[in-house]
Enzyme design. Structure first.
Site, PDB file in Angstrom:
ATOM      1  N   GLU A  76      -2.450   6.782   6.290  1.00 54.65           N
ATOM      2  CA  GLU A  76      -1.667   7.649   7.194  1.00 54.65           C
ATOM      3  C   GLU A  76      -2.240   7.643   8.614  1.00 54.65           C
ATOM      4  OE1 GLU A  76       0.343  10.938   5.778  1.00 54.65           O
ATOM      5  OE2 GLU A  76       0.091  10.444   3.672  1.00 54.65           O
ATOM      6  N   TRP A  78       0.831  -1.219   0.000  1.00 52.06           N
ATOM      7  CA  TRP A  78       0.000   0.000   0.000  1.00 52.06           C
ATOM      8  C   TRP A  78       0.857   1.257   0.000  1.00 52.06           C
ATOM      9  CZ3 TRP A  78      -4.491  -0.918  -1.723  1.00 52.06           C
ATOM     10  CH2 TRP A  78      -5.167  -2.089  -1.385  1.00 52.06           C
ATOM     11  N   ASP A 125       3.301  13.096  11.242  1.00 47.57           N
ATOM     12  CA  ASP A 125       2.712  14.343  11.759  1.00 47.57           C
ATOM     13  C   ASP A 125       2.523  15.341  10.607  1.00 47.57           C
ATOM     14  OD1 ASP A 125       2.562  13.529  14.385  1.00 47.57           O
ATOM     15  OD2 ASP A 125       4.413  14.525  15.017  1.00 47.57           O
ATOM     16  N   GLN A 135     -26.520  12.702  -1.978  1.00 50.59           N
ATOM     17  CA  GLN A 135     -27.963  12.709  -1.687  1.00 50.59           C
ATOM     18  C   GLN A 135     -28.638  13.927  -2.334  1.00 50.59           C
ATOM     19  OE1 GLN A 135     -28.873  10.041  -0.119  1.00 50.59           O
ATOM     20  NE2 GLN A 135     -31.077  10.462  -0.046  1.00 50.59           N
ATOM     21  N   GLY A 139       2.534  14.310   7.215  1.00 46.81           N
ATOM     22  CA  GLY A 139       1.686  13.656   6.211  1.00 46.81           C
ATOM     23  C   GLY A 139       0.209  13.800   6.548  1.00 46.81           C
TER      24      GLY A 139
END
Ligand code: COS
Length: 384
Positions: free
Chosen positions: A363, A156, A240, A336, A242
């Site tokens: 993250e 990932w 912190d 909606q 990111g």
């Protein structure tokens, strides 16, 4: 406390909005459908300073403050979170980690090229068995006469398949737990290092995500970023920053939902009136506006602390948690309001929902952010 943007910050906002409207918005839908990573757009951002927003001019960056940085990431996030993700990794996770932890040689070697877009970076922390429990790494780094030997798999990893340099975290001594972790800068093409792209994602489909595989991958001694044992702190301090980028981008998603809904609610008529005249529509839009304001102010509070060099893990986690969850809520309500059209990619709101959902996970999940907030509030760790 001053809630007004400076003249320079307003100029930054205007410039990024114009770039995003002209270069990113027109192709966002197609890139999402085709899962196409638009390298050409990333390259165009370099001369405007986006790729090195927070990096000092001495190293080729724009030397901007954290509020200007949040403005850039909000505007790019409003246009396309896939591009915002690529940029966030480049600036917040890679550029700032090298600036804060790198040797002078590493800063001079990599930062100017990252800022110019000559190279892209990725941040490889997550493993198949280590997501939220980030210090429990299986990847190993063994020290030898010739250098470090890496073995293991990362998954990932945003930008993973296209990055020229990867910041890779590995365990040097399992008995030391997080104190044995080290960070390394690994260059593309190193023998024993391969990548495999991950396709078919729910959101951020135009961003590049990959698995990174290291098999007896030998890297030089000077590839170490910081000291052996600093690795976990390199990762957490980078996150912190990111998470600040993710939160800023989510403000952009919420603002995008408001802009799209206000336009649509005035144009769309039902029962002989614009749907914007109905109280249930106004209620949804009012909630988006409140969530947008609150998220932006939380981001700016964290940014204000960052500008002063004050520790801000707690404030950044609050901003990331609130902005990402609010973005999911705003996008759900926006769909909606658009009704059946909201379920079509003719409008951006369904993409906003898919991208916002990812932001509550990567993250650091919303659950991890709440546990960080809980720890800072109670002084008791729920993890570890
Ligand atoms: N900045 C610098 N150092 C930090 C830090 C930060 N924000 N947060 C923690 N540290 C340091 C601590 O000070 C501690 O140092 P000492 O050993 O000197 O005391 C060390 O790191 C370990 O801290 P802690 O015990 O709090 O770490 P845990 O293993 O308990 O983990 C959580 C804490 C769960 C918060 C962490 O693992 C985490 O954030 N997990 C989510 C990971 C994530 O976001 N993954 C997403 C993929 S990366 S894109």
């Amino acid at each position: 406390m001053d809630f007004n943007l400076t003249y320079e910050q307003k100029m930054v906002k205007e410039m990024v909005r114009k770039f995003a409207e002209e270069e990113i918005v027109p192709v966002a839908r197609e890139n999402d459908v085709k899962e196409h990573f638009p390298l050409e757009i990333i390259k165009k951002m370099a001369p405007l300073g986006f790729l090195g927003a927070l990096i000092p001019e001495k190293y080729g960056g724009a030397g901007l403050d954290f509020i200007s940085d949040a403005i850039i990431f909000e505007e790019i996030g409003r246009a396309d979170s896939s591009i915002r993700t690529t940029l966030s990794v480049q600036v917040h996770l890679v550029g700032l980690a090298i600036l804060n932890w790198g040797s002078e040689e590493q800063k001079e070697k990599y930062l100017p090229r990252l800022c110019k877009g000559e190279i892209l970076g990725c941040f490889a922390l997550t493993e198949p068995g280590a997501g939220s429990d980030a210090s429990n790494l299986s990847m190993t780094a063994a020290f030898t006469d010739k250098g470090w030997v890496l073995n293991g798999t990362k998954t990932w990893i945003s930008n993973g398949g296209i990055a020229d340099i990867s910041i890779v975290f590995a365990q040097t001594d399992k008995s030391k737990k997080h104190e044995g972790i080290a960070a390394f800068i690994v260059e593309k093409g190193t023998h024993g290092f391969t990548t495999k792209e991950i396709k078919g994602k729910l959101g951020l489909r135009a961003s590049n995500t990959a698995e990174l595989i290291f098999e007896d991958c030998m890297i030089p001694k000077d590839a170490l970023l910081g000291k052996v044992g600093d690795g976990f702190k390199v990762a957490m301090s980078a996150l912190d920053n990111g998470r600040y980028g993710v939160a800023s981008g989510c403000v952009g998603i919420i603002q995008g939902c408001i802009d799209a809904c206000v336009k649509y609610a005035k144009e769309r008529h039902q029962f002989g009136k614009p749907i914007g005249s109905f109280q249930l529509i106004q209620e949804k839009i009012a909630r988006m506006v409140v969530d947008c304001d609150a998220s932006r102010l939380l981001v700016y509070r964290a940014g204000g602390l960052k500008n002063k060099g004050i520790k801000n893990t707690f404030e950044t986690s609050i901003a990331k948690y609130f902005a990402s969850e609010s973005a999911v809520r705003a996008a759900t309500d926006a769909i909606q309001i658009f009704g059946a059209y909201g379920c079509s990619n003719e409008y951006p709101v369904e993409r906003y929902l898919r991208d916002a959902k990812v932001a509550t996970i990567y993250e650091g999940t919303s659950e991890i952010q709440k546990l960080i907030i809980g720890y800072h509030t109670l002084g008791i760790k729920a993890f570890g």
